[in-house]
Design an enzyme around this catalytic site. Structure first.
Site, PDB file in Angstrom:
ATOM      1  CG  ASP A   8     -62.326  60.478  73.894  1.00  0.00           C
ATOM      2  OD1 ASP A   8     -62.802  58.991  73.140  1.00  0.00           O
ATOM      3  OD2 ASP A   8     -61.950  60.923  73.276  1.00  0.00           O
ATOM      4  CG  ASP A  10     -59.461  59.533  68.620  1.00  0.00           C
ATOM      5  OD1 ASP A  10     -58.455  59.400  67.627  1.00  0.00           O
ATOM      6  OD2 ASP A  10     -60.571  58.943  68.288  1.00  0.00           O
ATOM      7  CG  ASP A 166     -61.189  64.814  74.287  1.00  0.00           C
ATOM      8  OD1 ASP A 166     -62.069  64.058  74.153  1.00  0.00           O
ATOM      9  OD2 ASP A 166     -60.684  65.799  72.775  1.00  0.00           O
TER      10      ASP A 166
END
Length: 217
Positions: A8, A10, A166
């Site tokens: 991922d 961000d 995240d």
């Protein structure tokens, strides 16, 4: 090639909240609304720009029709495109971990709900684009996480792969794609990272290569 490690963007590779928050607050104040600040923006990240903007408008109790919503999103995109990397930074240890994985023969990819062009520009500005064979946003394949196709289409020939992210969006996509998932402890998760249901949790970027080896090596 040993397999693919999908990251991922961000909250995983980069901390982009400052630039996103600055843009969001400029849009909101232009509408006569109160800014949401860093923490407000952090809580809204993960589903792409339209939902980020809509979430902020909802938070401020500002109802808009579809045409106005589209215009507001377009303004956000224009403003954000001018400050993609002003305050965005790679997380400590990211470059070293990517070097280690690439050196060990892993193919690296990014699957993010941020537009591909913006994602490539940020990675280039931060010196990380050189590591990635693929950068896929929602506009790349026409799908976005948690749709598992965002991940499966990033893996040539359906070979072994691991997702590193995240958020619950990342873990859900990985589960549906049949991939193990590593959750990172430094991102934007809305609760305890251990509750995301990932196969492993990385407390530091230095732990990621070894976890990849354990889960898919």
């Amino acid at each position: 090639m040993r397999g693919t490690v999908i990251f991922d963007l961000d909250g995983t590779l980069v901390d982009s909240v400052p630039d996103l928050a600055d843009t969001l607050d400029e849009v909101l104040t232009g509408l006569g609304l109160a800014p949401v600040g860093l923490e407000g923006a952090r809580a809204l990240i993960g589903h792409g720009i339209p939902r980020l903007v809509q979430g902020a408008l909802t938070l401020r109790g500002h109802d808009v029709d579809d045409a106005e919503a589209t215009a507001i999103v377009e303004r956000f995109v224009r403003l954000y495109g001018g400050r993609l990397s002003q305050r965005t930074r790679a997380y400590p240890g990211a470059e070293a971990a990517l070097e280690r994985l690439a050196g060990a023969g892993w193919r690296l990819a990014v699957c993010t709900n941020k537009r591909e062009g913006f994602s490539r520009a940020i990675l280039s500005d931060l010196g990380l684009l050189r590591f990635f064979d693929l950068v896929a946003g929602p506009d790349t394949f026409g799908v976005a996480k948690p749709d598992p196709a965002h991940l499966t289409r990033a893996v040539p020939g359906g070979g072994p792969a691991v997702m590193v992210g995240d958020s619950i969006v990342d873990v859900t996509a990985a589960r549906a794609a049949g991939m193990p998932a590593i959750a990172v402890a430094w991102g934007y998760a809305r609760g305890p990272v251990a509750d995301l249901g990932a196969d492993a949790v990385a407390q530091d970027f230095a732990e990621v290569p070894a976890l990849v080896e354990r889960l898919a090596g």
